[in-house]
Design a protein around this motif. Sequence first.
Motif, PDB file in Angstrom:
ATOM      1  N   SER A 247       0.857  -1.189   0.000  1.00 35.29           N
ATOM      2  CA  SER A 247       0.000   0.000   0.000  1.00 35.29           C
ATOM      3  C   SER A 247       0.892   1.237   0.000  1.00 35.29           C
ATOM      4  O   SER A 247       2.109   1.138   0.187  1.00 35.29           O
ATOM      5  CB  SER A 247      -0.895  -0.007   1.249  1.00 35.29           C
ATOM      6  OG  SER A 247      -1.591   1.210   1.406  1.00 35.29           O
ATOM      7  N   ASN A 248       0.286   2.392  -0.191  1.00 35.51           N
ATOM      8  CA  ASN A 248       1.026   3.647  -0.020  1.00 35.51           C
ATOM      9  C   ASN A 248       0.793   4.245   1.363  1.00 35.51           C
ATOM     10  O   ASN A 248       1.294   5.319   1.674  1.00 35.51           O
ATOM     11  CB  ASN A 248       0.645   4.662  -1.106  1.00 35.51           C
ATOM     12  CG  ASN A 248      -0.840   5.003  -1.086  1.00 35.51           C
ATOM     13  OD1 ASN A 248      -1.598   4.500  -0.251  1.00 35.51           O
ATOM     14  ND2 ASN A 248      -1.261   5.854  -2.006  1.00 35.51           N
ATOM     15  N   VAL A 252      -1.062   0.831   7.054  1.00 36.21           N
ATOM     16  CA  VAL A 252      -1.557  -0.405   6.440  1.00 36.21           C
ATOM     17  C   VAL A 252      -0.395  -1.353   6.153  1.00 36.21           C
ATOM     18  O   VAL A 252      -0.458  -2.551   6.452  1.00 36.21           O
ATOM     19  CB  VAL A 252      -2.335  -0.092   5.146  1.00 36.21           C
ATOM     20  CG1 VAL A 252      -2.675  -1.376   4.395  1.00 36.21           C
ATOM     21  CG2 VAL A 252      -3.598   0.692   5.461  1.00 36.21           C
ATOM     22  N   VAL A 253       0.675  -0.820   5.582  1.00 36.19           N
ATOM     23  CA  VAL A 253       1.838  -1.652   5.268  1.00 36.19           C
ATOM     24  C   VAL A 253       2.390  -2.291   6.540  1.00 36.19           C
ATOM     25  O   VAL A 253       2.673  -3.498   6.580  1.00 36.19           O
ATOM     26  CB  VAL A 253       2.935  -0.823   4.569  1.00 36.19           C
ATOM     27  CG1 VAL A 253       4.200  -1.662   4.378  1.00 36.19           C
ATOM     28  CG2 VAL A 253       2.441  -0.311   3.226  1.00 36.19           C
ATOM     29  N   GLY A 254       2.536  -1.495   7.588  1.00 29.64           N
ATOM     30  CA  GLY A 254       3.078  -2.016   8.842  1.00 29.64           C
ATOM     31  C   GLY A 254       2.202  -3.094   9.452  1.00 29.64           C
ATOM     32  O   GLY A 254       2.693  -4.127   9.919  1.00 29.64           O
ATOM     33  N   ASP A 255       0.882  -2.883   9.461  1.00 34.21           N
ATOM     34  CA  ASP A 255      -0.031  -3.858  10.051  1.00 34.21           C
ATOM     35  C   ASP A 255       0.007  -5.190   9.303  1.00 34.21           C
ATOM     36  O   ASP A 255       0.088  -6.263   9.907  1.00 34.21           O
ATOM     37  CB  ASP A 255      -1.465  -3.315  10.028  1.00 34.21           C
ATOM     38  CG  ASP A 255      -1.679  -2.188  11.031  1.00 34.21           C
ATOM     39  OD1 ASP A 255      -0.751  -1.901  11.804  1.00 34.21           O
ATOM     40  OD2 ASP A 255      -2.782  -1.601  11.025  1.00 34.21           O
ATOM     41  N   VAL A 256      -0.073  -5.112   7.976  1.00 37.76           N
ATOM     42  CA  VAL A 256      -0.077  -6.337   7.171  1.00 37.76           C
ATOM     43  C   VAL A 256       1.270  -7.051   7.280  1.00 37.76           C
ATOM     44  O   VAL A 256       1.329  -8.273   7.479  1.00 37.76           O
ATOM     45  CB  VAL A 256      -0.402  -6.013   5.697  1.00 37.76           C
ATOM     46  CG1 VAL A 256      -0.202  -7.245   4.817  1.00 37.76           C
ATOM     47  CG2 VAL A 256      -1.838  -5.503   5.568  1.00 37.76           C
ATOM     48  N   PRO A 307       6.870   1.530   8.530  1.00 37.98           N
ATOM     49  CA  PRO A 307       6.632   0.077   8.499  1.00 37.98           C
ATOM     50  C   PRO A 307       7.859  -0.737   8.906  1.00 37.98           C
ATOM     51  O   PRO A 307       7.728  -1.770   9.577  1.00 37.98           O
ATOM     52  CB  PRO A 307       6.255  -0.188   7.037  1.00 37.98           C
ATOM     53  CG  PRO A 307       5.784   1.127   6.504  1.00 37.98           C
ATOM     54  CD  PRO A 307       6.595   2.155   7.223  1.00 37.98           C
ATOM     55  N   PHE A 308       9.047  -0.280   8.509  1.00 32.57           N
ATOM     56  CA  PHE A 308      10.263  -0.982   8.919  1.00 32.57           C
ATOM     57  C   PHE A 308      10.355  -1.022  10.439  1.00 32.57           C
ATOM     58  O   PHE A 308      10.581  -2.084  11.041  1.00 32.57           O
ATOM     59  CB  PHE A 308      11.505  -0.287   8.346  1.00 32.57           C
ATOM     60  CG  PHE A 308      11.695  -0.469   6.869  1.00 32.57           C
ATOM     61  CD1 PHE A 308      12.307  -1.612   6.369  1.00 32.57           C
ATOM     62  CD2 PHE A 308      11.273   0.497   5.968  1.00 32.57           C
ATOM     63  CE1 PHE A 308      12.491  -1.790   5.004  1.00 32.57           C
ATOM     64  CE2 PHE A 308      11.448   0.334   4.598  1.00 32.57           C
ATOM     65  CZ  PHE A 308      12.058  -0.819   4.112  1.00 32.57           C
ATOM     66  N   ARG A 309      10.170   0.123  11.056  1.00 31.69           N
ATOM     67  CA  ARG A 309      10.311   0.194  12.513  1.00 31.69           C
ATOM     68  C   ARG A 309       9.227  -0.606  13.213  1.00 31.69           C
ATOM     69  O   ARG A 309       9.483  -1.261  14.230  1.00 31.69           O
ATOM     70  CB  ARG A 309      10.291   1.648  12.966  1.00 31.69           C
ATOM     71  CG  ARG A 309      11.475   2.451  12.433  1.00 31.69           C
ATOM     72  CD  ARG A 309      11.733   3.686  13.243  1.00 31.69           C
ATOM     73  NE  ARG A 309      12.123   3.371  14.608  1.00 31.69           N
ATOM     74  CZ  ARG A 309      12.412   4.290  15.520  1.00 31.69           C
ATOM     75  NH1 ARG A 309      12.346   5.578  15.210  1.00 31.69           N
ATOM     76  NH2 ARG A 309      12.757   3.943  16.736  1.00 31.69           N
ATOM     77  N   GLN A 310       8.024  -0.555  12.687  1.00 30.92           N
ATOM     78  CA  GLN A 310       6.929  -1.281  13.326  1.00 30.92           C
ATOM     79  C   GLN A 310       7.215  -2.777  13.359  1.00 30.92           C
ATOM     80  O   GLN A 310       7.028  -3.435  14.386  1.00 30.92           O
ATOM     81  CB  GLN A 310       5.619  -1.020  12.580  1.00 30.92           C
ATOM     82  CG  GLN A 310       4.419  -1.712  13.222  1.00 30.92           C
ATOM     83  CD  GLN A 310       3.115  -1.329  12.554  1.00 30.92           C
ATOM     84  OE1 GLN A 310       3.009  -0.266  11.943  1.00 30.92           O
ATOM     85  NE2 GLN A 310       2.113  -2.180  12.664  1.00 30.92           N
ATOM     86  N   VAL A 311       7.679  -3.319  12.252  1.00 31.54           N
ATOM     87  CA  VAL A 311       7.959  -4.755  12.202  1.00 31.54           C
ATOM     88  C   VAL A 311       9.202  -5.096  13.017  1.00 31.54           C
ATOM     89  O   VAL A 311       9.206  -6.060  13.800  1.00 31.54           O
ATOM     90  CB  VAL A 311       8.122  -5.228  10.747  1.00 31.54           C
ATOM     91  CG1 VAL A 311       8.472  -6.716  10.713  1.00 31.54           C
ATOM     92  CG2 VAL A 311       6.847  -4.976   9.949  1.00 31.54           C
ATOM     93  N   LEU A 312      10.258  -4.315  12.872  1.00 34.06           N
ATOM     94  CA  LEU A 312      11.508  -4.628  13.572  1.00 34.06           C
ATOM     95  C   LEU A 312      11.363  -4.501  15.083  1.00 34.06           C
ATOM     96  O   LEU A 312      11.992  -5.252  15.841  1.00 34.06           O
ATOM     97  CB  LEU A 312      12.628  -3.708  13.077  1.00 34.06           C
ATOM     98  CG  LEU A 312      13.010  -3.863  11.597  1.00 34.06           C
ATOM     99  CD1 LEU A 312      14.095  -2.864  11.225  1.00 34.06           C
ATOM    100  CD2 LEU A 312      13.461  -5.282  11.285  1.00 34.06           C
TER     101      LEU A 312
END
Length: 454
Positions: A247-248, A252-256, A307-312
């Motif tokens: 997504s842009n 949304v990108v981080g959650d998925v 999104p990088f930070r959310q996942v990491l």
Amino acid sequence: MLGRIRTAFLWALALLFIFITFNSNEPYLVRLRGPGHAALLIIGLAAPLLLLLGGRWRSVGGRLLLLAWCIPLIALTATQFMFAWRKYETFRTAPEVARLLGPHFMVGYRSTDDAAALARQGLIAGVYVTRHNVRGRTAAQLHADIARLQAARTRAGLPPLLVSADQEGGSVAHLSPMLPNMPALATLADLPAARRAQEAFEMGKSQGRSLADAGITFNLAPVVDLRPSWTHNRFDFHTLIGRRAISNDPTVVGDVALGYVRGLEASGVRAAVKHFPGLGRVAADTHHFSAQLETAADVLEQSDWRPFRQVLDNSAAAVMVGHVVVDAIDREHAASHSKAVLEGLIRGRWNYHGVIITDDLVMGAIYGHDLCKAVVESLNGGADLLLVAYDGTQFHRVFACAKDALAQGRLDLEALRRSDERLRRWMPGEKGPIAADASAVQSPSSSLQHRGVD
């Protein structure tokens, strides 16, 4: 007139074959390996002979043409000798050097025998499995190959190999149709927040099981680059991030992505978020060209990097760092070998102490420049794994760069020691910092909401 045209054609063909044979071991001619090299050898032998029989040697111009047609055979012989010598030098690496450098390389392979030899001597940390490894084969056959590689490690008293693949789903699924291909994660983007996280978890868990059953322990996914604003980019030949991005919207990108990563982890498979610093604003394709990201760092922190930070921050995922220059941090080095990016931003400012893997070093943005410099700077700068994927035979060149730097005292041994510790903590089979279960994905954005983004 016809004779002149024929002569001009023979000269053009000679120059083409000279170029090809001098570059016959370069990655962009990888498809010529094997039968292609045999064909070059036959042409290199036959062409001068035919010119001799045709009487071309009688004139000065003819003798020059004959000489030109002798060069491809010489060039092909020289390049093959150089490759064989590099390979020989790799395999005669001292055990203590292999123990020091080997844990930091992950390579693609075409021959299981070659991969087993590297694995047995501890010259690599892992392998990269892709289309040519699975074409026309079953998951059971792939599993048997991987089991053979792991057995070689066990007999040598070495830790298990990391076995990686690009199985993102959608348009990038290098192990399909051998393994089931899931839909692109972008198909979840329009779902309500809780549902998209749960669906992503289930997709990751399902895909993780199929990967684990085949022996894959590390999936180079998900893509967390934001979708670019353009619909077509004439300079993007292979990255095609518009097709692969979720997504842009960074939330949304981080959650998925986080849900998907936790699903993989629940199945015992590690993940790598990619391609930091994000390709959504980058027009050039780093498979072929150098690229720059010119956006201010504070803007990136609030958008592309969220999104990088959310996942990491909420999983055991590794981060794949690409070959893009981040102007706001380091104008001189691509992120994959920039100490300011790797050590200063990711490990320092973000306080991330997981695994950093470079994007493939056999890409034009790196390979077409000073490869050895990039290898040394990556290792010294804080990268843990250097990926040599598209053309695994280039590993011998890359490894020679690291060996030479070690012999000359240009490698930071303390940086390698810290990297070894990170890798030991992170390897599949070790528990990551976040429990990978379905209940953990209900509110995947909560950590960033509480902490804020620095």
